[in-house]
Scaffold this motif. Sequence first.
Motif, PDB file in Angstrom:
ATOM      1  N   ASN A   1       2.141   9.020  12.424  1.00 50.68           N
ATOM      2  CA  ASN A   1       1.131   8.915  11.705  1.00 50.68           C
ATOM      3  C   ASN A   1      -0.213   8.908  12.653  1.00 50.68           C
TER       4      ASN A   1
ATOM      5  N   ARG B   1      -5.728  -3.215  15.496  1.00 50.53           N
ATOM      6  CA  ARG B   1      -5.513  -4.339  14.730  1.00 50.53           C
ATOM      7  C   ARG B   1      -6.693  -5.388  14.966  1.00 50.53           C
TER       8      ARG B   1
ATOM      9  N   ALA C   1      -3.871   5.589   8.507  1.00 53.92           N
ATOM     10  CA  ALA C   1      -2.491   6.415   8.597  1.00 53.92           C
ATOM     11  C   ALA C   1      -2.543   6.884   7.106  1.00 53.92           C
TER      12      ALA C   1
ATOM     13  N   GLY D   1       5.827   3.709  10.623  1.00 55.17           N
ATOM     14  CA  GLY D   1       4.494   3.548  11.397  1.00 55.17           C
ATOM     15  C   GLY D   1       4.621   2.978  12.762  1.00 55.17           C
ATOM     16  N   ALA D   2       3.611   2.845  13.419  1.00 56.45           N
ATOM     17  CA  ALA D   2       3.917   2.422  14.873  1.00 56.45           C
ATOM     18  C   ALA D   2       3.806   0.990  15.119  1.00 56.45           C
ATOM     19  N   GLY D   3       2.829   0.100  14.614  1.00 50.77           N
ATOM     20  CA  GLY D   3       2.692  -1.209  15.100  1.00 50.77           C
ATOM     21  C   GLY D   3       3.806  -2.018  14.039  1.00 50.77           C
TER      22      GLY D   3
ATOM     23  N   LYS E   1      -7.081  -0.864   5.110  1.00 54.22           N
ATOM     24  CA  LYS E   1      -6.788   0.069   6.240  1.00 54.22           C
ATOM     25  C   LYS E   1      -6.361   1.544   5.790  1.00 54.22           C
TER      26      LYS E   1
ATOM     27  N   LYS F   1       1.042  -1.188  -0.047  1.00 55.20           N
ATOM     28  CA  LYS F   1      -0.166   0.074   0.000  1.00 55.20           C
ATOM     29  C   LYS F   1       0.872   1.170  -0.006  1.00 55.20           C
TER      30      LYS F   1
ATOM     31  N   ARG G   1       5.515  -0.684   5.437  1.00 56.90           N
ATOM     32  CA  ARG G   1       4.548  -0.178   6.278  1.00 56.90           C
ATOM     33  C   ARG G   1       3.938  -1.581   6.788  1.00 56.90           C
ATOM     34  N   SER G   2       2.742  -2.137   6.421  1.00 57.81           N
ATOM     35  CA  SER G   2       2.376  -3.300   7.086  1.00 57.81           C
ATOM     36  C   SER G   2       2.909  -4.530   6.537  1.00 57.81           C
TER      37      SER G   2
ATOM     38  N   ARG H   1       9.923   0.180  10.118  1.00 50.08           N
ATOM     39  CA  ARG H   1       8.632   0.207   9.941  1.00 50.08           C
ATOM     40  C   ARG H   1       8.006   1.778   9.819  1.00 50.08           C
TER      41      ARG H   1
HETATM   42  C1  3PG Z   1       0.550   1.906  12.285  1.00 54.98           C
HETATM   43  O1  3PG Z   1       0.863   0.744  12.998  1.00 54.98           O
HETATM   44  O2  3PG Z   1       1.248   2.585  11.930  1.00 54.98           O
HETATM   45  C2  3PG Z   1      -0.882   1.789  11.473  1.00 54.98           C
HETATM   46  O3  3PG Z   1      -1.462   0.809  11.794  1.00 54.98           O
HETATM   47  C3  3PG Z   1      -0.587   2.399  10.040  1.00 54.98           C
HETATM   48  O4  3PG Z   1      -0.422   1.089   9.331  1.00 54.98           O
HETATM   49  P1  3PG Z   1      -0.153   1.305   7.697  1.00 54.98           P
HETATM   50  O5  3PG Z   1       1.061   1.845   7.259  1.00 54.98           O
HETATM   51  O6  3PG Z   1       0.004  -0.088   7.015  1.00 54.98           O
HETATM   52  O7  3PG Z   1      -1.355   2.006   7.099  1.00 54.98           O
END
Ligand code: 3PG
Length: 306
Positions: free
Chosen positions: A102, A224, A274, A77-79, A271, A9, A55-56, A75
């Motif tokens: 984000n 999630r 972000a 992003g956060a997760g 998703k 994505k 990203r994911s 990564r």
């Molecule tokens: C994150 O963990 O930063 C968000 O869930 C965003 O995830 P993405 O970059 O896959 O949109």
Amino acid sequence: MKVLIATEKPFAAVAVDGMRKVIEEAGAELVLLEKYTSKQELLDAVATAEALIIRSDKVDAEVLAAAPALKVVVRAGAGYDNVDLEAATARGVCVQNTPGQNSNAVAELVFGLAVMMSRNMFNGTSGTELKDKTLGIQAFGQVGRNVARIARGFEMNVSALDPYCPDNVMEDAGVAPVHSVEELYRLNKVVSIHIPATPETRKSIGYDLIAAMPKGGLLINTARKEVIDEEGLIRALDERADLKYAADVAPERAVEIKERFGDRVFFTPKKMGAQTSEANINAGIAAARQVISFLTTGEERFRVNK
Ligand code: 3PG
């Protein structure tokens, strides 16, 4: 130095331009793999990369094994539940995230979903307002804090649960601390989930919590899908015709749940939390800078695989 950006994505083009500038100005080469549709494309692309920005995108043991020159994965992003940290550590690969970059985008989407669900999907019937309603925030991290900030503008009564956050931090933000998950769901008409997917949180939100929500309860999940026990969610929605569920992370059984519960549930097709140019620029450029700092100075402030 070869830096691969691999995004199923993609980032907004303006974010990629900014990332390119950071990477090329440091004398590194940027390789872009966007909208790939097979794992093989990723396996081929990582073969010569020293750094990987994702990203994911799933970076598992197979991807890491296909990348002998890889030193760092960021990564954007956060997760980071999409990265096999153990396999990365075993191969001496540093894994980082870009916390906070984000979070406003995700928090704004929470309110997009909250208004839409409270107004019955804009179907012309009379809905409800957010003002004076109770909002419970599950985890008071970067996204949770932005949700609290925006909720003040809606004049909601906000409480939050976060065992890792001192009460005074919440109180300073005008948020009442709660100390059990049962209390959070029992007391709040709207609950917004911001916990990561970990072995402890997987399927942790199920029937007992959801069915305990007050009349007209709305559960919003922009975190999630794995944290929801789908069986329990379905049972709660079945027994309580007043409950609603909106998610930016569609459940495994999304089609079935949608068919069964209609406008009481909503799932974004992809998703989207972000997915703003601002968040893409913030997270993407932070990731590019972190990659360059790591490769040039060994800086690993945002390392997540200690
Ligand atoms: C994150 O963990 O930063 C968000 O869930 C965003 O995830 P993405 O970059 O896959 O949109």
